[in-house]
Every structure is written in structure tokens, then in C-alpha cells.
Design a protein around this motif. Structure first.
Motif, PDB file in Angstrom:
ATOM      1  N   ARG A 120       0.835  -1.195   0.000  1.00 32.96           N
ATOM      2  CA  ARG A 120       0.000   0.000   0.000  1.00 32.96           C
ATOM      3  C   ARG A 120       0.873   1.249   0.000  1.00 32.96           C
ATOM      4  O   ARG A 120       1.054   1.905   1.027  1.00 32.96           O
ATOM      5  N   PRO A 121       1.443   1.580  -1.151  1.00 33.68           N
ATOM      6  CA  PRO A 121       2.329   2.745  -1.244  1.00 33.68           C
ATOM      7  C   PRO A 121       1.701   4.039  -0.744  1.00 33.68           C
ATOM      8  O   PRO A 121       2.409   4.930  -0.286  1.00 33.68           O
ATOM      9  N   ASP A 122       0.377   4.147  -0.848  1.00 31.79           N
ATOM     10  CA  ASP A 122      -0.309   5.350  -0.388  1.00 31.79           C
ATOM     11  C   ASP A 122      -0.270   5.492   1.128  1.00 31.79           C
ATOM     12  O   ASP A 122      -0.456   6.593   1.669  1.00 31.79           O
ATOM     13  N   LEU A 123      -0.014   4.399   1.849  1.00 30.11           N
ATOM     14  CA  LEU A 123       0.029   4.429   3.310  1.00 30.11           C
ATOM     15  C   LEU A 123       1.453   4.420   3.860  1.00 30.11           C
ATOM     16  O   LEU A 123       1.642   4.592   5.069  1.00 30.11           O
ATOM     17  N   PHE A 124       2.434   4.230   3.008  1.00 33.61           N
ATOM     18  CA  PHE A 124       3.814   4.121   3.473  1.00 33.61           C
ATOM     19  C   PHE A 124       4.292   5.449   4.059  1.00 33.61           C
ATOM     20  O   PHE A 124       4.248   6.492   3.405  1.00 33.61           O
ATOM     21  N   ASP A 125       4.770   5.420   5.304  1.00 31.38           N
ATOM     22  CA  ASP A 125       5.234   6.619   6.006  1.00 31.38           C
ATOM     23  C   ASP A 125       6.713   6.837   5.700  1.00 31.38           C
ATOM     24  O   ASP A 125       7.589   6.444   6.474  1.00 31.38           O
ATOM     25  N   SER A 126       6.979   7.462   4.591  1.00 29.81           N
ATOM     26  CA  SER A 126       8.358   7.638   4.140  1.00 29.81           C
ATOM     27  C   SER A 126       9.177   8.523   5.083  1.00 29.81           C
ATOM     28  O   SER A 126      10.375   8.286   5.285  1.00 29.81           O
ATOM     29  N   LYS A 127       8.547   9.521   5.672  1.00 22.60           N
ATOM     30  CA  LYS A 127       9.275  10.449   6.543  1.00 22.60           C
ATOM     31  C   LYS A 127       9.846   9.742   7.774  1.00 22.60           C
ATOM     32  O   LYS A 127      10.880  10.147   8.306  1.00 22.60           O
ATOM     33  N   LYS A 128       9.185   8.705   8.215  1.00 21.75           N
ATOM     34  CA  LYS A 128       9.636   7.952   9.388  1.00 21.75           C
ATOM     35  C   LYS A 128      11.030   7.387   9.185  1.00 21.75           C
ATOM     36  O   LYS A 128      11.807   7.243  10.144  1.00 21.75           O
ATOM     37  N   PHE A 129      11.382   7.086   7.925  1.00 14.83           N
ATOM     38  CA  PHE A 129      12.672   6.456   7.619  1.00 14.83           C
ATOM     39  C   PHE A 129      13.547   7.345   6.728  1.00 14.83           C
ATOM     40  O   PHE A 129      14.511   6.873   6.132  1.00 14.83           O
ATOM     41  N   HIS A 130      13.185   8.636   6.646  1.00 20.37           N
ATOM     42  CA  HIS A 130      13.939   9.604   5.848  1.00 20.37           C
ATOM     43  C   HIS A 130      14.027   9.175   4.387  1.00 20.37           C
ATOM     44  O   HIS A 130      15.047   9.388   3.711  1.00 20.37           O
ATOM     45  N   SER A 131      12.963   8.556   3.925  1.00 19.16           N
ATOM     46  CA  SER A 131      12.891   8.063   2.559  1.00 19.16           C
ATOM     47  C   SER A 131      12.106   9.030   1.687  1.00 19.16           C
ATOM     48  O   SER A 131      11.344   9.869   2.185  1.00 19.16           O
ATOM     49  N   GLU A 132      12.298   8.912   0.386  1.00 18.56           N
ATOM     50  CA  GLU A 132      11.378   9.572  -0.542  1.00 18.56           C
ATOM     51  C   GLU A 132      10.028   8.875  -0.457  1.00 18.56           C
ATOM     52  O   GLU A 132       9.946   7.681  -0.125  1.00 18.56           O
ATOM     53  N   SER A 133       8.994   9.574  -0.816  1.00 16.35           N
ATOM     54  CA  SER A 133       7.685   8.946  -0.934  1.00 16.35           C
ATOM     55  C   SER A 133       7.512   8.426  -2.354  1.00 16.35           C
ATOM     56  O   SER A 133       8.194   8.870  -3.281  1.00 16.35           O
ATOM     57  N   TYR A 134       6.584   7.502  -2.515  1.00 20.32           N
ATOM     58  CA  TYR A 134       6.277   7.025  -3.857  1.00 20.32           C
ATOM     59  C   TYR A 134       5.777   8.170  -4.727  1.00 20.32           C
ATOM     60  O   TYR A 134       6.091   8.241  -5.919  1.00 20.32           O
ATOM     61  N   ALA A 135       4.998   9.054  -4.140  1.00 16.52           N
ATOM     62  CA  ALA A 135       4.451  10.183  -4.903  1.00 16.52           C
ATOM     63  C   ALA A 135       5.564  11.061  -5.464  1.00 16.52           C
ATOM     64  O   ALA A 135       5.467  11.554  -6.595  1.00 16.52           O
ATOM     65  N   GLU A 136       6.624  11.255  -4.686  1.00 15.93           N
ATOM     66  CA  GLU A 136       7.746  12.072  -5.153  1.00 15.93           C
ATOM     67  C   GLU A 136       8.465  11.395  -6.322  1.00 15.93           C
ATOM     68  O   GLU A 136       8.853  12.056  -7.298  1.00 15.93           O
ATOM     69  N   VAL A 137       8.640  10.091  -6.236  1.00 18.81           N
ATOM     70  CA  VAL A 137       9.290   9.343  -7.314  1.00 18.81           C
ATOM     71  C   VAL A 137       8.452   9.418  -8.592  1.00 18.81           C
ATOM     72  O   VAL A 137       8.980   9.633  -9.691  1.00 18.81           O
ATOM     73  N   ILE A 138       7.154   9.252  -8.437  1.00 15.62           N
ATOM     74  CA  ILE A 138       6.254   9.321  -9.587  1.00 15.62           C
ATOM     75  C   ILE A 138       6.287  10.705 -10.216  1.00 15.62           C
ATOM     76  O   ILE A 138       6.337  10.841 -11.448  1.00 15.62           O
ATOM     77  N   ARG A 139       6.287  11.729  -9.401  1.00 17.88           N
ATOM     78  CA  ARG A 139       6.267  13.108  -9.893  1.00 17.88           C
ATOM     79  C   ARG A 139       7.493  13.396 -10.761  1.00 17.88           C
ATOM     80  O   ARG A 139       7.365  13.911 -11.873  1.00 17.88           O
ATOM     81  N   ARG A 140       8.666  13.047 -10.259  1.00 16.32           N
ATOM     82  CA  ARG A 140       9.885  13.392 -11.008  1.00 16.32           C
ATOM     83  C   ARG A 140      10.062  12.522 -12.252  1.00 16.32           C
ATOM     84  O   ARG A 140      10.528  12.999 -13.292  1.00 16.32           O
ATOM     85  N   SER A 141       9.690  11.257 -12.166  1.00 20.09           N
ATOM     86  CA  SER A 141       9.897  10.370 -13.310  1.00 20.09           C
ATOM     87  C   SER A 141       8.882  10.605 -14.429  1.00 20.09           C
ATOM     88  O   SER A 141       9.241  10.564 -15.613  1.00 20.09           O
ATOM     89  N   THR A 142       7.633  10.863 -14.066  1.00 15.61           N
ATOM     90  CA  THR A 142       6.639  11.129 -15.116  1.00 15.61           C
ATOM     91  C   THR A 142       6.938  12.432 -15.844  1.00 15.61           C
ATOM     92  O   THR A 142       6.674  12.543 -17.048  1.00 15.61           O
ATOM     93  N   GLN A 143       7.524  13.381 -15.143  1.00 15.48           N
ATOM     94  CA  GLN A 143       7.879  14.639 -15.785  1.00 15.48           C
ATOM     95  C   GLN A 143       8.927  14.416 -16.869  1.00 15.48           C
ATOM     96  O   GLN A 143       8.879  15.035 -17.942  1.00 15.48           O
ATOM     97  N   VAL A 144       9.871  13.522 -16.607  1.00 14.24           N
ATOM     98  CA  VAL A 144      10.886  13.187 -17.611  1.00 14.24           C
ATOM     99  C   VAL A 144      10.221  12.642 -18.874  1.00 14.24           C
ATOM    100  O   VAL A 144      10.534  13.066 -19.996  1.00 14.24           O
ATOM    101  N   ILE A 145       9.291  11.718 -18.697  1.00 17.68           N
ATOM    102  CA  ILE A 145       8.635  11.091 -19.853  1.00 17.68           C
ATOM    103  C   ILE A 145       7.789  12.108 -20.620  1.00 17.68           C
ATOM    104  O   ILE A 145       7.782  12.113 -21.862  1.00 17.68           O
TER     105      ILE A 145
END
Length: 211
Positions: A120-145
Motif C-alpha cells: 500500500r504505497p499510499d500508506l507508506f510513512d516515508s518520513k519515518k525512515f527519511h525516505s522519498e515517498s512514492y508520490a515524489e518518485v512518480i512526480r519526477r519520473s513522469t515529468q521526464v517522460i
């Protein structure tokens, strides 16, 4: 081989070959790197042979060594191929505290967080582990395409990147919601996915094929 029609951009997405970190069962995110293992090199050479007759107009790679090595193996079969272009936004998802750690150990320590990360990527608490969120990865990669589709409306584009990024990007382009993008799992190392982009319409001809 896929025939490219008018006003259609063909993207050849490749996940990098298997690496030492992959083989060791550790998280292989955006802040760690390691060389390809011999198995990964040989599998990538098979893709290179399959794609040797494709005339690429542009070749893009994540800045990470494993992706660049994979891309260079493929381009070695193209005497007149394009120079490799490094794109920061194709970097793998930065996994913060988990990067480089044993997947089995993190799974034991954080079973609920791992469940969300994997299902459930929408529920993953990325900040808890100093990670990027899935939404951030999607945002930057879709912009490239989006940008490349505009620049090369009738081009053949090689894109070499990573498992999580490609899963998130391609499933989003397919129309899946954030909650759904991990359904079906991650494409294999040294795998090929071919996507035709025609304006806002995308069609997948190949998904995670290995050779």
C-alpha cells in the motif's frame, strides 16, 4: 521488433542488471550502488543483442553506476547510437535509513511499515525512515517522460533505470492509482518494457520481458 508509426514515441525501458547488493538481499535504493554481477552482465548482453537493430534517437540513464553500466552495454551494440544522457530524475527511490540494509532484518524490525511499503504505497510513512515517498518518485519520473515525448514525438528512446522507479512510473502511466502501483510486483533485473506514447495515450507492447 515494434514498428513506430507517425507521431508515436517508442520508449524502451530497461531495469539495470543484477548487482552485488541485489544478490546480497539488501535494499538497493537511490543512495547506494554496486557493480553488476557476472549474471547481470550476461543478461544485459542478451537484451543488447535483441535491441541491436533499433535506431535510438536518445538514450537516457539514471546517474547510478548500475544503470549506466547497463546502458553502456546496450549502446555498445550501436556504432552510430546516441551519446548516453544522464538524468538525475531517473535515480532510484531514495530509501533513507533502509538503503543498503538487509531486507530480512528491516522486515523483522518494521513488519507493518514493510507491509505498507510493499502493498500500500499510499500508506507508506516515508518520513519515518527519511525516505522519498512514492508520490515524489512518480512526480519526477513522469515529468521526464512528458518532456521527452514532447521533444521526440516520433523517436525511439532508451531509458535505463531501476525496479521501484519503473514500477511506480509505468503503472502510473498505465492508469493505476497510488494505492495500486505495487500490484504485480517489480520487473526483473535486465528486463525490457516497451511503451508507445501518442499524445496522452500510452500502449504497452512488452512488459518486463527477459531474454
Amino acid at each position: 521488433m515494434i514498428e513506430r508509426g507517425e507521431s508515436v514515441t517508442l520508449f524502451y525501458f530497461i531495469r539495470h542488471g543484477k548487482t552485488e547488493i541485489n544478490a546480497e538481499g539488501r535494499f538497493n535504493g537511490g543512495t547506494v550502488d554496486s557493480p553488476l554481477v557476472p549474471e547481470g552482465i550476461e543478461a544485459t548482453k542478451k537484451i543488447a543483442q535483441y535491441l541491436k537493430d533499433v535506431s535510438f534517437d536518445l538514450a537516457l540513464s539514471s546517474p547510478q553506476l548500475r544503470a549506466q553500466t547497463t546502458a553502456k552495454i546496450i549502446l555498445k551494440e550501436h556504432d552510430r547510437g546516441p551519446k548516453l544522457t544522464i538524468v538525475e530524475d531517473l535515480r532510484e527511490m531514495r530509501l533513507g535509513d533502509w538503503d543498503g540494509e538487509k531486507i530480512s532484518e528491516i522486515t523483522k524490525q518494521y513488519p507493518e511499515d514493510i507491509r505498507d511499503y510493499r502493498t500500500r504505497p499510499d500508506l507508506f510513512d516515508s518520513k519515518k525512515f527519511h525516505s522519498e515517498s512514492y508520490a515524489e518518485v512518480i512526480r519526477r519520473s513522469t515529468q521526464v517522460i512528458k518532456e521527452i515525448t514532447k521533444q521526440y514525438p516520433e523517436g525511439n528512446i532508451l531509458v535505463v533505470s531501476h525496479g521501484i522507479l519503473l514500477m511506480a512510473l509505468l503503472n502510473t502511466l498505465k492508469g493505476m492509482s497510488l494505492a495500486e502501483i505495487r500490484q504485480g510486483g517489480i520487473v526483473d533485473n535486465s528486463s525490457l518494457t516497451i511503451m508507445a506514447s501518442e499524445g496522452s495515450k500510452v500502449t504497452f507492447h512488452t512488459w518486463g520481458e527477459t531474454f
